[in-house]
Design an enzyme around this catalytic site. Structure first.
Site, PDB file in Angstrom:
ATOM      1  N   LYS A  13     -56.094 -24.379 -50.499  1.00 28.52           N
ATOM      2  CA  LYS A  13     -56.718 -25.589 -51.073  1.00 28.52           C
ATOM      3  C   LYS A  13     -55.809 -26.231 -52.116  1.00 28.52           C
ATOM      4  CE  LYS A  13     -60.264 -23.283 -52.653  1.00 28.52           C
ATOM      5  NZ  LYS A  13     -59.893 -21.929 -52.191  1.00 28.52           N
ATOM      6  N   ARG A  88     -68.588 -24.466 -56.148  1.00 27.96           N
ATOM      7  CA  ARG A  88     -68.500 -23.142 -55.531  1.00 27.96           C
ATOM      8  C   ARG A  88     -69.890 -22.560 -55.284  1.00 27.96           C
ATOM      9  NH1 ARG A  88     -62.995 -21.623 -57.481  1.00 27.96           N
ATOM     10  NH2 ARG A  88     -62.353 -19.781 -56.367  1.00 27.96           N
ATOM     11  N   ARG A 127     -48.982 -14.468 -53.141  1.00 30.35           N
ATOM     12  CA  ARG A 127     -49.017 -15.668 -53.987  1.00 30.35           C
ATOM     13  C   ARG A 127     -48.357 -15.386 -55.332  1.00 30.35           C
ATOM     14  NH1 ARG A 127     -54.375 -19.147 -54.769  1.00 30.35           N
ATOM     15  NH2 ARG A 127     -55.346 -17.176 -55.352  1.00 30.35           N
ATOM     16  N   ARG A 171     -63.656 -11.072 -54.175  1.00 28.17           N
ATOM     17  CA  ARG A 171     -63.676 -12.541 -54.186  1.00 28.17           C
ATOM     18  C   ARG A 171     -64.079 -13.089 -52.822  1.00 28.17           C
ATOM     19  NH1 ARG A 171     -58.151 -14.485 -56.274  1.00 28.17           N
ATOM     20  NH2 ARG A 171     -59.200 -16.489 -56.458  1.00 28.17           N
TER      21      ARG A 171
HETATM   22  P1  ADP Z   1     -56.204 -21.634 -52.812  1.00 25.98           P
HETATM   23  O1  ADP Z   1     -55.961 -22.799 -53.733  1.00 25.98           O
HETATM   24  O2  ADP Z   1     -57.093 -21.987 -51.649  1.00 25.98           O
HETATM   25  O3  ADP Z   1     -56.667 -20.393 -53.522  1.00 25.98           O
HETATM   26  P2  ADP Z   1     -53.279 -21.632 -52.525  1.00 25.98           P
HETATM   27  O4  ADP Z   1     -52.999 -23.060 -52.224  1.00 25.98           O
HETATM   28  O5  ADP Z   1     -52.916 -21.126 -53.872  1.00 25.98           O
HETATM   29  O6  ADP Z   1     -54.809 -21.260 -52.154  1.00 25.98           O
HETATM   30  O7  ADP Z   1     -52.527 -20.773 -51.409  1.00 25.98           O
HETATM   31  C1  ADP Z   1     -52.641 -19.326 -51.378  1.00 25.98           C
HETATM   32  C2  ADP Z   1     -51.275 -18.726 -51.022  1.00 25.98           C
HETATM   33  O8  ADP Z   1     -50.930 -19.051 -49.671  1.00 25.98           O
HETATM   34  C3  ADP Z   1     -50.135 -19.234 -51.889  1.00 25.98           C
HETATM   35  O9  ADP Z   1     -49.213 -18.168 -52.072  1.00 25.98           O
HETATM   36  C4  ADP Z   1     -49.527 -20.366 -51.050  1.00 25.98           C
HETATM   37  O10 ADP Z   1     -48.154 -20.551 -51.371  1.00 25.98           O
HETATM   38  C5  ADP Z   1     -49.724 -19.834 -49.626  1.00 25.98           C
HETATM   39  N1  ADP Z   1     -49.962 -20.888 -48.645  1.00 25.98           N
HETATM   40  C6  ADP Z   1     -50.629 -22.047 -48.813  1.00 25.98           C
HETATM   41  N2  ADP Z   1     -50.667 -22.764 -47.667  1.00 25.98           N
HETATM   42  C7  ADP Z   1     -50.019 -22.014 -46.734  1.00 25.98           C
HETATM   43  C8  ADP Z   1     -49.727 -22.193 -45.340  1.00 25.98           C
HETATM   44  N3  ADP Z   1     -50.142 -23.281 -44.673  1.00 25.98           N
HETATM   45  N4  ADP Z   1     -49.066 -21.197 -44.708  1.00 25.98           N
HETATM   46  C9  ADP Z   1     -48.658 -20.086 -45.376  1.00 25.98           C
HETATM   47  N5  ADP Z   1     -48.900 -19.858 -46.679  1.00 25.98           N
HETATM   48  C10 ADP Z   1     -49.569 -20.801 -47.361  1.00 25.98           C
HETATM   49  P1  AMP Z   2     -59.325 -20.319 -58.260  1.00 26.58           P
HETATM   50  O1  AMP Z   2     -58.133 -20.646 -59.061  1.00 26.58           O
HETATM   51  O2  AMP Z   2     -60.014 -21.537 -57.683  1.00 26.58           O
HETATM   52  O3  AMP Z   2     -59.058 -19.249 -57.197  1.00 26.58           O
HETATM   53  O4  AMP Z   2     -60.393 -19.690 -59.270  1.00 26.58           O
HETATM   54  C1  AMP Z   2     -60.135 -18.470 -59.958  1.00 26.58           C
HETATM   55  C2  AMP Z   2     -61.431 -17.932 -60.555  1.00 26.58           C
HETATM   56  O5  AMP Z   2     -61.946 -18.857 -61.533  1.00 26.58           O
HETATM   57  C3  AMP Z   2     -62.581 -17.707 -59.588  1.00 26.58           C
HETATM   58  O6  AMP Z   2     -62.498 -16.450 -58.899  1.00 26.58           O
HETATM   59  C4  AMP Z   2     -63.783 -17.779 -60.532  1.00 26.58           C
HETATM   60  O7  AMP Z   2     -63.928 -16.583 -61.276  1.00 26.58           O
HETATM   61  C5  AMP Z   2     -63.366 -18.872 -61.501  1.00 26.58           C
HETATM   62  N1  AMP Z   2     -63.812 -20.218 -61.045  1.00 26.58           N
HETATM   63  C6  AMP Z   2     -63.028 -21.265 -60.684  1.00 26.58           C
HETATM   64  N2  AMP Z   2     -63.771 -22.327 -60.323  1.00 26.58           N
HETATM   65  C7  AMP Z   2     -65.081 -21.935 -60.443  1.00 26.58           C
HETATM   66  C8  AMP Z   2     -66.323 -22.558 -60.193  1.00 26.58           C
HETATM   67  N3  AMP Z   2     -66.413 -23.816 -59.722  1.00 26.58           N
HETATM   68  N4  AMP Z   2     -67.449 -21.840 -60.423  1.00 26.58           N
HETATM   69  C9  AMP Z   2     -67.391 -20.587 -60.885  1.00 26.58           C
HETATM   70  N5  AMP Z   2     -66.255 -19.914 -61.117  1.00 26.58           N
HETATM   71  C10 AMP Z   2     -65.093 -20.584 -60.902  1.00 26.58           C
END
Ligand code: ADP
Ligand code: AMP
Length: 214
Positions: A13, A88, A127, A171
């Protein structure tokens, strides 16, 4: 254009939201990034949020909803925004809907980035995050130019505490129980768009651009 990014933790995302931000010139708002910045700065909010985040739990809605509402009231949000990690819970989605409807507004697109749980485990373990500028990398799929160093700001990259394997499973459980129902919520509103998040990040982004328009 008001966009909500849906999908499991680690689905990509944030990666896509940053690309949308750049192309469409609307801010990327990540509640997770806001909490992490508060933890880094040692604020009261950060202290409260940290224990939930480290345990893989959601931060309570009382601490989250007002924070997000204040953020989207800022001037840079006048032309829209991309919400990443909010809503969320159904309650968060309803609070957002109510606040927007008072102004005659609504979410235009809810983009669900679909990635199966098996791939998520690998994504999260690889990541690496920059706590200074919010950039994210993957040690194999999206590596930085110099190992352990952020390309954008030169700071050190870290493995987030909540990306350690013992927390990732928790998670994912929380996601399936509390956040996945939002897919149905936004389907009923007629704004849900699903994209295959297992593809390369550029391919995922092209699909999103096809949805949003050039
Ligand atoms: P989210 O915001 O949904 O938690 P991230 O954007 O941080 O996820 O992505 C999670 C991990 O996967 C990161 O290490 C990112 O660099 C990697 N990643 C994101 N998109 C892709 C993709 N299309 N293919 C492979 N790895 C990806
Ligand atoms: P993220 O960076 O989106 O993966 O969020 C990391 C952590 O922050 C999550 O696992 C939650 O503990 C907290 N968090 C982020 N956004 C929210 C939300 N909208 N509601 C509740 N907890 C959140």
């Amino acid at each position: 254009m008001k966009i909500v990014m849906l999908g499991a933790p680690g689905a990509g995302k944030g990666t896509q939201a940053k690309m949308i931000e750049k192309k469409y010139a609307i801010p990327h708002i990540s509640t997770g990034d806001i909490f992490r910045a508060n933890i880094k700065n040692g604020t009261e909010l950060g202290k409260k949020a940290k224990s939930y985040m480290d345990a893989g739990q959601l931060v309570p809605d009382e601490l989250t909803v007002d924070l997000l509402m204040d953020r989207i009231a800022k001037e840079d949000c006048a032309n829209g925004y991309i919400l990443d990690g909010f809503p969320r819970t159904i309650n968060q989605a309803e609070c957002l809907e109510e606040a927007l409807s008072k102004k005659g507004e609504a979410i235009d697109y809810a983009i669900d980035v679909e990635v199966p749980d098996e791939n998520i485990i690998n994504r999260m373990g690889g990541r690496r995050a920059c706590l200074n500028c919010g950039a994210t990398y993957h040690v194999v799929h999206i590596p930085p130019k110099t190992e352990g160093i952020c390309d954008k700001c030169g700071n050190e990259l870290i493995l987030r505490d909540d990306d350690k394997p013992e927390t990732v499973g928790k998670r994912l459980d929380v996601y399936h129980a509390q956040t996945q129902p939002l897919i149905d919520f936004y389907t009923k509103k007629g704004v849900l768009k699903e994209v295959d998040g297992t593809k390369d990040m550029e391919d995922v982004f092209s699909t999103i651009v096809n949805i949003l328009g050039e």
